[in-house]
Scaffold this active site. Sequence first.
Site, PDB file in Angstrom:
ATOM      1  N   LYS A 277      24.985   2.111 -18.032  1.00  0.00           N
ATOM      2  CA  LYS A 277      25.343   2.792 -19.280  1.00  0.00           C
ATOM      3  C   LYS A 277      26.752   3.381 -19.154  1.00  0.00           C
ATOM      4  CE  LYS A 277      20.728   4.362 -20.720  1.00  0.00           C
ATOM      5  NZ  LYS A 277      20.690   3.675 -22.027  1.00  0.00           N
ATOM      6  N   ARG A 351      10.428  -0.898 -21.570  1.00  0.00           N
ATOM      7  CA  ARG A 351       9.400  -1.874 -21.959  1.00  0.00           C
ATOM      8  C   ARG A 351       8.838  -2.567 -20.733  1.00  0.00           C
ATOM      9  NH1 ARG A 351      13.779  -4.561 -25.800  1.00  0.00           N
ATOM     10  NH2 ARG A 351      14.333  -2.357 -25.804  1.00  0.00           N
TER      11      ARG A 351
HETATM   12  N1  BES Z   1      16.342   5.012 -22.540  1.00  0.00           N
HETATM   13  C1  BES Z   1      17.023   4.095 -23.359  1.00  0.00           C
HETATM   14  C2  BES Z   1      16.855   4.372 -24.850  1.00  0.00           C
HETATM   15  C3  BES Z   1      17.448   5.652 -25.353  1.00  0.00           C
HETATM   16  C4  BES Z   1      18.672   5.636 -25.956  1.00  0.00           C
HETATM   17  C5  BES Z   1      16.751   6.819 -25.276  1.00  0.00           C
HETATM   18  C6  BES Z   1      19.214   6.800 -26.447  1.00  0.00           C
HETATM   19  C7  BES Z   1      17.299   7.968 -25.771  1.00  0.00           C
HETATM   20  C8  BES Z   1      18.520   7.966 -26.368  1.00  0.00           C
HETATM   21  C9  BES Z   1      16.515   2.677 -23.116  1.00  0.00           C
HETATM   22  O1  BES Z   1      16.059   2.437 -21.837  1.00  0.00           O
HETATM   23  C10 BES Z   1      17.652   1.761 -23.371  1.00  0.00           C
HETATM   24  O2  BES Z   1      18.644   1.908 -22.730  1.00  0.00           O
HETATM   25  N2  BES Z   1      17.486   0.861 -24.319  1.00  0.00           N
HETATM   26  C11 BES Z   1      18.520  -0.032 -24.676  1.00  0.00           C
HETATM   27  C12 BES Z   1      17.883  -1.362 -24.983  1.00  0.00           C
HETATM   28  C13 BES Z   1      18.874  -2.477 -25.179  1.00  0.00           C
HETATM   29  C14 BES Z   1      19.578  -2.772 -23.893  1.00  0.00           C
HETATM   30  C15 BES Z   1      18.130  -3.697 -25.676  1.00  0.00           C
HETATM   31  C16 BES Z   1      19.220   0.519 -25.916  1.00  0.00           C
HETATM   32  O3  BES Z   1      18.569   1.093 -26.769  1.00  0.00           O
HETATM   33  O4  BES Z   1      20.445   0.406 -25.980  1.00  0.00           O
HETATM   34 ZN    ZN Z   2      17.577   1.923 -20.478  1.00  0.00          ZN
END
Ligand code: BES
Ligand code: ZN
Length: 502
Positions: A277, A351
């Site tokens: 990230k 997931r």
């Molecule tokens: N933990 C994150 C989702 C999240 C984002 C929670 C912002 C709280 C605030 C999750 O694991 C994630 O990173 N999801 C990705 C999925 C994508 C790579 C398909 C996302 O939402 O960007």
């Molecule tokens: Zn994530």
Amino acid sequence: MKIEFAPIEIPTSGSLIIFLAEGDGLTEFAKSVDTFTEGAISRAIELNSYDAKLYSTLIIEAPHGLSLNRILLCGLGKASEFSILNIQRAGATALKALAHCKEESVDLAIESFSEMGMTDVNLALEIAYGLKLGSYKFSKYFTNEKNSVSSISINTANVLVNDHLDAQNIFSIRSEVAKGVNLARDLISEPGNVKYPEAIGRDIMNLQELGIDVKLLKKNELEKLGMGALLGVSQGSEKEPIVAIMHWKGNPNSSKETPVALVGKGVTFDTGGISLKPSGGMEEMKYDMAGAGAVIGTMRALAGRKAKCNVVGIVGLVENMPDGKAQRPGDVVTTMSGQTIEVINTDAEGRLVLADVLYYAQSKYSPSVIINLATLTGAVVVTLGSHMAGVFSNNQNLADNLINAGKYVGEDIWQLPLDVRYDKEINSAIADMKNVGKSREAGSIAGAQLLQRFVGNTPWAHIDIAGVAWMKGSENSIVPKGASGFGVKLLDRFVNENYEDL
Ligand code: BES
Ligand code: ZN
Ligand code: ZN
């Protein structure tokens, strides 16, 4: 905050809170205080044109004739606005209006109004609940409490009400729900270096004191079970993964041992893994275990109030880190169900964790329903912002029951679709599925579709709480900035309404 109950009479020191309804004049008690102060209340109301609008407050300092430091009037609004949520929030609002006063305790005089259709005892109950939820603060890491920005010094509230013993009794049950919410908030607020999977596992072990059966599955057991998707997420971390099982068997007479399974995503820190990230705001990813936090808090609430129901709570606790041992984009993992997943993006890890935990819940307990909570996607934040969570379900009745429970407790959830056309988007060229759908399109649905593949025909709902679990500002007086504890009240109410013998 300690909450105590006592008969309604005029206190001799400190600050006194009096609640008024719009257009309803002074209550009997308020009239007597007014008389003792030679009209200080009625004069203040007149001088300020104070009309007791919902959440409005008015302070009368050092009222003549009594040794009180001050009287605070707090509005409950018009008859059409009387609701348990507004009353809870008014209680917390009144408390916050005294934040600057540096007192240790406060008295609240509770008297219902005829139009409220509510007994004094029930009014006291809801106000006390609002105080308990609204006074939450996470100040553990301030070496000096004064450094805390939210420094309400009041630590005891005396709720003054007729039939105070009845009020105390029913509040002793309700306050267990607040303790569950506040436990979730504590766990979510804790940083990733303190609450990593095993540390949360230890906290969960403490729930045994309340009569919850706890079992922790460690890495070698997860390997034996074949939880390849969950293990793949944790393999880049020095911290061992844990799947924690909390079983509350509050109804020995029930025909079904485990009608309800609650499942939580517990990524104690989500760096994104190799699909790292961006660094800005990454510190907030400590709250990526808020689904697990809500499940743990709910189990604490149910056990605390000795709910007559059987519920199992299962949380998958892992840390998602980049490392020489971390999984790569393109890796294929085999889940406990036998289905394979191509990991396109290591940041879509929630997931992967839930795929195995949901399958475990379904195959091991054959529950009548499974509800999972997860901070699953950033996309749900784009869709619904921070006022509502998204809910997906393969069973409309279940979705409706959850939506209703959410409305009742002020934790709104909004239904989003599942559909075979979205399901197709997660088909992979080399495995049974991939962990992302079409880039940038319907991301929350893609996540939900993947989860659905692991619950079989069990009625199931997935609540994506990414937008509501962590508040950038306070949502209202009973939901603080930071960890909201979203989900505990909702699940507690859902179980109470649908699965509890009363
Ligand atoms: N933990 C994150 C989702 C999240 C984002 C929670 C912002 C709280 C605030 C999750 O694991 C994630 O990173 N999801 C990705 C999925 C994508 C790579 C398909 C996302 O939402 O960007
Ligand atoms: Zn994530
Ligand atoms: Zn995540």
